[in-house]
Design an enzyme around this catalytic site. Sequence first.
Site, PDB file in Angstrom:
ATOM      1  N   SER A   1      -1.547  10.156 -13.193  1.00 23.36           N
ATOM      2  CA  SER A   1      -2.286  10.895 -12.160  1.00 23.36           C
ATOM      3  C   SER A   1      -3.281   9.921 -11.528  1.00 23.36           C
ATOM      4  CB  SER A   1      -3.034  12.073 -12.781  1.00 23.36           C
ATOM      5  OG  SER A   1      -4.131  11.596 -13.542  1.00 23.36           O
TER       6      SER A   1
ATOM      7  N   LYS B   1       7.857  -6.749  -9.363  1.00 28.91           N
ATOM      8  CA  LYS B   1       7.315  -6.216  -8.106  1.00 28.91           C
ATOM      9  C   LYS B   1       7.587  -7.158  -6.939  1.00 28.91           C
ATOM     10  CE  LYS B   1       2.745  -5.880  -5.918  1.00 28.91           C
ATOM     11  NZ  LYS B   1       1.296  -5.721  -6.119  1.00 28.91           N
ATOM     12  N   THR B   2       7.937  -6.579  -5.797  1.00 31.13           N
ATOM     13  CA  THR B   2       8.061  -7.379  -4.576  1.00 31.13           C
ATOM     14  C   THR B   2       7.632  -6.564  -3.370  1.00 31.13           C
ATOM     15  OG1 THR B   2       9.513  -8.711  -3.184  1.00 31.13           O
ATOM     16  CG2 THR B   2      10.500  -6.757  -4.130  1.00 31.13           C
ATOM     17  N   HIS B   3       7.097  -7.266  -2.370  1.00 34.40           N
ATOM     18  CA  HIS B   3       6.827  -6.629  -1.072  1.00 34.40           C
ATOM     19  C   HIS B   3       7.793  -7.164  -0.013  1.00 34.40           C
ATOM     20  CE1 HIS B   3       3.381  -4.442  -2.323  1.00 34.40           C
ATOM     21  NE2 HIS B   3       2.509  -5.422  -2.312  1.00 34.40           N
TER      22      HIS B   3
ATOM     23  N   ARG C   1      -8.403   3.982  -4.134  1.00 37.60           N
ATOM     24  CA  ARG C   1      -9.347   4.387  -3.085  1.00 37.60           C
ATOM     25  C   ARG C   1      -9.390   5.909  -2.918  1.00 37.60           C
ATOM     26  NH1 ARG C   1      -9.371   4.990   2.515  1.00 37.60           N
ATOM     27  NH2 ARG C   1      -7.130   5.235   2.314  1.00 37.60           N
TER      28      ARG C   1
ATOM     29  N   SER D   1      -4.822   2.386   4.486  1.00 34.25           N
ATOM     30  CA  SER D   1      -4.963   1.845   3.135  1.00 34.25           C
ATOM     31  C   SER D   1      -4.970   0.308   3.162  1.00 34.25           C
ATOM     32  CB  SER D   1      -3.815   2.368   2.264  1.00 34.25           C
ATOM     33  OG  SER D   1      -3.940   1.915   0.945  1.00 34.25           O
TER      34      SER D   1
ATOM     35  N   LYS E   1       0.787  -1.238   0.000  1.00 32.20           N
ATOM     36  CA  LYS E   1       0.000   0.000   0.000  1.00 32.20           C
ATOM     37  C   LYS E   1       0.812   1.277   0.000  1.00 32.20           C
ATOM     38  CE  LYS E   1      -3.377  -0.955  -0.731  1.00 32.20           C
ATOM     39  NZ  LYS E   1      -3.655  -1.547  -2.086  1.00 32.20           N
ATOM     40  N   ALA E   2       2.092   1.180  -0.300  1.00 32.33           N
ATOM     41  CA  ALA E   2       2.955   2.370  -0.294  1.00 32.33           C
ATOM     42  C   ALA E   2       2.912   3.143  -1.608  1.00 32.33           C
ATOM     43  CB  ALA E   2       4.384   1.966   0.024  1.00 32.33           C
TER      44      ALA E   2
ATOM     45  N   TYR F   1       6.202   8.276  -1.040  1.00 32.72           N
ATOM     46  CA  TYR F   1       4.871   8.506  -1.614  1.00 32.72           C
ATOM     47  C   TYR F   1       4.470   9.976  -1.454  1.00 32.72           C
ATOM     48  CZ  TYR F   1      -0.241   7.989  -2.150  1.00 32.72           C
ATOM     49  OH  TYR F   1      -1.550   8.107  -2.549  1.00 32.72           O
TER      50      TYR F   1
ATOM     51  N   PHE G   1      -9.795  -0.248  -5.383  1.00 30.01           N
ATOM     52  CA  PHE G   1      -8.329  -0.348  -5.316  1.00 30.01           C
ATOM     53  C   PHE G   1      -7.735   1.060  -5.344  1.00 30.01           C
ATOM     54  CE2 PHE G   1      -4.066  -0.353  -6.835  1.00 30.01           C
ATOM     55  CZ  PHE G   1      -3.487  -1.289  -6.005  1.00 30.01           C
TER      56      PHE G   1
HETATM   57  P1  A3P Z   1      -5.220   4.631  -0.737  1.00 33.14           P
HETATM   58  O1  A3P Z   1      -5.804   3.332  -0.274  1.00 33.14           O
HETATM   59  O2  A3P Z   1      -4.758   5.472   0.422  1.00 33.14           O
HETATM   60  O3  A3P Z   1      -6.097   5.383  -1.651  1.00 33.14           O
HETATM   61  P2  A3P Z   1      -0.230  -0.165  -3.706  1.00 33.14           P
HETATM   62  O4  A3P Z   1      -0.208   0.031  -5.185  1.00 33.14           O
HETATM   63  O5  A3P Z   1       1.107  -0.237  -3.072  1.00 33.14           O
HETATM   64  O6  A3P Z   1      -1.163  -1.259  -3.309  1.00 33.14           O
HETATM   65  O7  A3P Z   1      -0.820   1.198  -3.088  1.00 33.14           O
HETATM   66  C1  A3P Z   1      -2.162   1.556  -3.267  1.00 33.14           C
HETATM   67  C2  A3P Z   1      -2.342   2.964  -2.743  1.00 33.14           C
HETATM   68  O8  A3P Z   1      -1.738   3.881  -3.669  1.00 33.14           O
HETATM   69  C3  A3P Z   1      -3.812   3.358  -2.631  1.00 33.14           C
HETATM   70  O9  A3P Z   1      -3.882   4.301  -1.552  1.00 33.14           O
HETATM   71  C4  A3P Z   1      -4.031   4.016  -3.988  1.00 33.14           C
HETATM   72  O10 A3P Z   1      -5.139   4.870  -4.042  1.00 33.14           O
HETATM   73  C5  A3P Z   1      -2.720   4.789  -4.126  1.00 33.14           C
HETATM   74  N1  A3P Z   1      -2.446   5.161  -5.525  1.00 33.14           N
HETATM   75  C6  A3P Z   1      -2.409   4.369  -6.609  1.00 33.14           C
HETATM   76  N2  A3P Z   1      -2.165   5.074  -7.732  1.00 33.14           N
HETATM   77  C7  A3P Z   1      -2.021   6.367  -7.333  1.00 33.14           C
HETATM   78  C8  A3P Z   1      -1.761   7.596  -8.032  1.00 33.14           C
HETATM   79  N3  A3P Z   1      -1.603   7.617  -9.348  1.00 33.14           N
HETATM   80  N4  A3P Z   1      -1.693   8.729  -7.296  1.00 33.14           N
HETATM   81  C9  A3P Z   1      -1.855   8.711  -5.959  1.00 33.14           C
HETATM   82  N5  A3P Z   1      -2.107   7.591  -5.250  1.00 33.14           N
HETATM   83  C10 A3P Z   1      -2.194   6.423  -5.930  1.00 33.14           C
END
Ligand code: A3P
Length: 296
Positions: A229, A107-109, A258, A139, A48-49, A194, A256
């Site tokens: 964006s 990709k890796t976590h 969000r 998130s 979620k980063a 982020y 996703f």
């Molecule tokens: P939120 O749940 O706070 O909205 P990951 O890709 O690591 O799973 O991270 C998902 C998080 O990144 C979500 O956060 C998502 O909305 C946010 N995200 C994805 N694409 C984005 C973008 N283009 N600009 C800003 N945030 C983005």
Amino acid sequence: LVKELEKHRFSMGQVQGVPLPGDTCDAWDTIYNFQAREDDVLVATYPKAGTTWAQEILDLILQEGDAKKAMRAPCFMKVPFIDLFPPKPMTSGLDLANAMTCQRLIKTHLPIQLIPPSFWEKNAKVVYVARNAKDCMVSYYFFQKMNKGLPEPGTWDNYFSSFLSGEVPWGSWFDHVIGWWKARDKHQILYVFYEDMIEDPMREIRRMVKFLSKDLSEDVLETIKHHTSFQAMKNNPMTNFSVLPSVVFDQSISAFMRKGTVGDWKNHFTVAQNNVFDEEYKKKMEGQDLTFHTHG
Ligand code: A3P
């Protein structure tokens, strides 16, 4: 698929003390022996980063701003996730990566100590994205609700404690961000925040372009910024995960894409939780020269 998922949802294991999905643990030897290539670019993050966001920027950089090419496949197909084994009949990230003949974004976590050593032997480039813990927690909570392949997060109160003690998939946020931070000068690691991407996406895109030794025109950089964006990625079926059925990601529970903001934690943390968090944070981050912005 539904049956496979039911089997999956609650199965968690551990590798060297790090909580990981059960199937990841079962396949650990294969994952650890993954063969990297010199020109691989690894996108490493705590969940979620902003993984998907960085992936899309990096793919567009490698495609030199060609948005059509960037839409060649859903993000989870074009950027294989090597430490997750999705339920059959979906193809694993390891198999996808091994079959690729072009330059790979992977990709890796995984926390740094669990990265397949071949990435270091090949001196592959890594882009690490870190996001402040409070927003990551919020998130991840919503993500664990909608992602049927991960354990149910339970109540927000319970989740708050689990996250703080690192009892969530891929383990402790603290260990993750600190481990990668300390390694950033030892390997080819670009450490990105982020919050910096939100503050000035173009500046961070430029940093990534430079890191990948690319030379792109201002027009191309603008195109990349535009296509990555929040709104563009929310509307893009290749990046918003809408191609996954709701038995995998139930986006009626939480999208996703969000919110995509800094500081959403303020809508979820109680005053008492914030105090507990700040105290624990101080202890865990003591002596580290790693700082985050938590306000938008
Ligand atoms: P939120 O749940 O706070 O909205 P990951 O890709 O690591 O799973 O991270 C998902 C998080 O990144 C979500 O956060 C998502 O909305 C946010 N995200 C994805 N694409 C984005 C973008 N283009 N600009 C800003 N945030 C983005």
